[in-house]
Enzyme design. Structure first.
Site, short mmCIF file in Angstrom:
data_model
loop_
_atom_site.label_atom_id
_atom_site.label_comp_id
_atom_site.label_asym_id
_atom_site.label_seq_id
_atom_site.Cartn_x
_atom_site.Cartn_y
_atom_site.Cartn_z
N ARG A 1 0.83 -1.21 0.00
CA ARG A 1 0.00 0.00 0.00
C ARG A 1 0.87 1.27 0.00
O ARG A 1 0.38 2.36 -0.22
CB ARG A 1 -0.91 0.03 1.25
CG ARG A 1 -1.89 -1.12 1.33
CD ARG A 1 -2.61 -1.10 2.65
NE ARG A 1 -3.44 0.08 2.77
CZ ARG A 1 -4.72 0.12 2.38
NH1 ARG A 1 -5.27 -0.94 1.84
NH2 ARG A 1 -5.43 1.21 2.50
N TRP B 1 3.08 6.17 2.57
CA TRP B 1 3.31 6.64 1.20
C TRP B 1 3.01 8.11 1.27
O TRP B 1 1.84 8.50 1.39
CB TRP B 1 2.40 5.90 0.23
CG TRP B 1 2.64 6.23 -1.22
CD1 TRP B 1 3.82 6.12 -1.90
CD2 TRP B 1 1.69 6.73 -2.16
NE1 TRP B 1 3.65 6.52 -3.20
CE2 TRP B 1 2.36 6.88 -3.40
CE3 TRP B 1 0.35 7.06 -2.10
CZ2 TRP B 1 1.74 7.36 -4.54
CZ3 TRP B 1 -0.28 7.52 -3.26
CH2 TRP B 1 0.41 7.66 -4.46
N GLY C 1 -4.63 8.75 5.13
CA GLY C 1 -5.62 9.69 4.58
C GLY C 1 -5.01 11.08 4.48
O GLY C 1 -3.81 11.26 4.62
N HIS D 1 -0.92 9.87 -38.01
CA HIS D 1 -1.19 11.25 -37.54
C HIS D 1 -0.11 11.73 -36.60
O HIS D 1 -0.36 12.58 -35.75
CB HIS D 1 -2.58 11.30 -36.89
CG HIS D 1 -3.66 10.84 -37.82
ND1 HIS D 1 -4.18 11.62 -38.82
CD2 HIS D 1 -4.25 9.63 -37.95
CE1 HIS D 1 -5.07 10.94 -39.49
NE2 HIS D 1 -5.14 9.72 -39.00
#
Ligand code: AGP
Length: 620
Positions: free
Chosen positions: A27, A75, A102, A516
């Site tokens: 996580r 993190w 959070g 393109h």
């Protein structure tokens, strides 16, 4: 996005917390920390930058005793990754310690208020502001910790999953959540709190999913007004009855099962996980699909003037494939939106819109916000999610779980094919019910869908061959991936897989877009992956390959078994079994997953935990 884990019981907490952090490392992992109350009532906090292993090394000579503790793997969202900003954070008096997953959006205002009261701060984090606010509330309003937490959280704007210790109450652990996931595990005379079930599953299968704005107090003994066990209230102190559920996860699902990486294990799990995701939905005779989320809400889909699909990353690619299938079979206009754009661009959303949210984790902040917006406009929300009880499915009106088990590798693989399967089943259910597809076409595709797991199994036999030729491409700085129709999103997904785990730049394009602009990039130094199965636009894709070869490009082509044309002009070909065009993504994506994996492994990259990435982006 961070991971939190807490323990209170009769066993030594430290080993349980460290193992829990390892389970949560996917996580986020730029720093980690642990707080423990030892037998002498001392609150010890240890933190280290880097992975959990760094924390373990740091703790080797520390007092890690105690039967109550909390731990965190970070993190970074506020404050750079370092030991000062790592969690847990002490309160000023060092009586409290907190961990948090959070973002507290109004932390600046709260911090200024506390500084005005003479508080000082060690870190740059919003989390430290929260623990100071809680202590300030406790001391100035002469309330207990639970009330202080409730009152403080009433002032908070943002998302949190927290756990907090008070060294003066070593028999109590308090946790709370809003917008970030939190699970409580109920053991024998012991309790666990965590961001998800992975740190808990080896100890108990009894869990309580905490809802937004709920505060949970876990006590191992009666004390004053605090009962022993689990007490849940809202932040406004409204009592809630704990609803104990049984976990479906098993520890073996969490182990790597003999594979070198979770990602490879999860790629090889796909025959079984697709079977699981169809179980009970495609009947035994494979001539009918029954999706309860559709059956219970049929009218919403049949009357929908438009379907909006909102997702991020790989889930967005699954949504793009669903657009082709829903428009082809159900003839309902579909828009596919990046959640991060959809939530802010002031979109027109009508009450008869159906909004499909796709999310493996069920916690992606942008997708959660996108459906909150859609819900506020009266749209019907249907989610495709892999985590039971996650925030997105809990906010949805209905949905369909993919049931592929925990996807630990940050790069999504089995969840993607399960999402595509679920969305294809949904498109078929709507088309059949609306009568916009023939019974014969419906039956053909449903029967073929039942064959896909075996066909993937067959293809996985090419793993060694793909590993061998992947070695020749590790030099590349850039890749282009091309596809048409249902395989244009597959090209984008293949490019994402490569770039996120090997750090090689890669772009996915509709094959016809080459003329393109991108064709100017073609050279021997840039491999081109072309997804070219036998389907409606096959001849067009062949001419695109010829244009690339004429300019000395090197082509890796994914083709249908027995292809004799492309295999003569491409530098490398990977064969996939024949199938219905709408189901080709379930097969053509597999070699692209393996190609990315093997290139990353040869490059020595951290395949399961690639740099800068987290498994679920629960912050903006
Ligand atoms: C895909 O490999 C990535 N891990 C990422 O793009 C992911 O798909 C995205 O963050 C969405 O996550 P979700 O499905 O959990 O919402």
């Amino acid at each position: 996005m961070c991971g939190i884990v807490g323990y209170i019981g009769t066993r030594e907490a430290y080993p349980i917390l460290i193992k829990g952090l390892h389970r949560l490392e996917y996580r986020g992992y730029d720093s980690a920390g642990v707080a423990l109350i030892n037998g002498k009532g001392q609150l010890n906090v240890y933190k280290a930058k880097g992975k959990v292993a760094e924390l373990e090394t740091y703790c080797v000579d520390k007092d890690t005793g105690g039967t109550i503790g909390i731990a965190h793997t970070r993190w970074a969202t506020h404050g750079e990754p370092n030991t000062t900003n790592a969690h847990p954070h002490y309160s000023e008096s060092e009586r409290l310690a907190i961990i948090h997953n959070g973002i507290i959006e109004n932390y600046g205002v709260l911090k200024a208020g506390l500084q005005g009261e003479g508080y000082t701060f060690r870190s740059d984090t919003d989390t430290e502001v929260l623990v100071q606010l809680i202590e300030y509330t406790q001391l100035n309003q002469h309330v207990n910790l639970k009330t202080a937490v409730q009152l403080a959280l009433q002032q908070v704007i943002g998302a949190y999953a927290i756990a907090i210790l008070d060294k003066e109450h070593p028999d109590t652990l308090i946790a709370a959540r809003k917008g970030s996931p939190l699970v409580v595990g109920i053991g024998e005379e012991e309790y666990f709190v965590a961001s998800d079930a992975t740190p808990i599953v080896e100890y108990t299968d009894k869990v309580i999913y905490i809802e937004d704005e709920e505060v949970v107090v876990v006590s191992t003994k009666e004390q004053g007004t605090t009962a022993k066990g689990v007490d849940i209230t809202t932040i406004n102190n409204v009592a809630k009855t704990p609803e104990i559920k049984r976990l479906e996860l098993s520890l073996s699902q969490l182990e790597k099962g003999g594979y070198p990486h979770f990602m490879l294990k999860e790629i090889f799990e796909q025959p079984r996980t697709l079977t699981d995701s169809m179980r009970g939905r495609v009947n035994i005779r494979q001539d009918n699909i029954a999706l309860s989320g559709f059956i219970d809400n049929k009218e919403r889909f049949l009357n929908a003037k438009r379907i909006i699909i909102t997702a991020c990353g790989t889930s967005w690619h699954a949504g793009l494939i669903a657009m082709y299938a829903i428009e082809e079979f159900a003839q309902i206009p579909v828009e596919v939106e990046y959640s991060s754009e959809f939530r802010y661009r002031k979109p027109v959303i009508n009450k008869d819109d159906v909004v499909i949210a796709i999310s493996q984790s069920g916690e992606t902040a942008d997708t959660l916000a996108a459906i909150q917006l859609a819900k506020s406009k009266g749209a019907f929300i249907f989610s495709i999610c892999n985590v039971v009880g996650a925030s997105i499915p809990r906010l949805s009106d209905s949905g369909c779980y993919t049931h592929v088990g925990p996807e630990i590798g940050v790069a999504s693989t089995k969840a993607f094919t399960a999402q595509v399967t679920a969305l294809t089943m949904l498109a078929l259910c709507i088309g059949k019910e609306k009568g916009t597809m023939s019974e014969e076409q419906y039956l053909t595709i449903v029967r073929e869908l039942g064959q896909i797991p075996d066909k993937i199994e067959r293809m996985l036999g090419q793993n060694k061959r793909i590993a061998d030729f992947a070695k020749t491409f590790t030099y590349a700085q850039n890749f282009i991936y091309l596809g048409r129709g249902y395989n244009y999103p597959v090209a984008m997904e293949g490019a994402l897989k490569l770039k996120e785990i090997s750090y090689i730049h890669a772009e996915g394009y509709p094959a016809a877009e080459m003329k393109h602009g991108p064709i100017a990039l073609i050279s021997q130094e840039m491999p081109v992956v072309v997804v070219a199965p036998h389907c409606g636009t096959y001849e067009k894709v062949v001419s695109n390959i010829q244009e690339i070869k004429a300019r000395k490009g090197r082509v890796i082509a994914v083709v249908t078994e027995g292809d004799e044309l492309v295999s003569k002009i491409a530098d490398y070909t990977i064969e996939v079994p024949e199938t219905e065009e709408c189901l080709t993504p379930l097969l053509t994506v597999i070699p692209l997953q393996l190609l990315a994996y093997h290139i990353a492994v040869v490059k020595g990259c951290d395949v399961d935990q690639p740099r800068n990435l987290a498994k679920s982006v629960t912050v903006e």
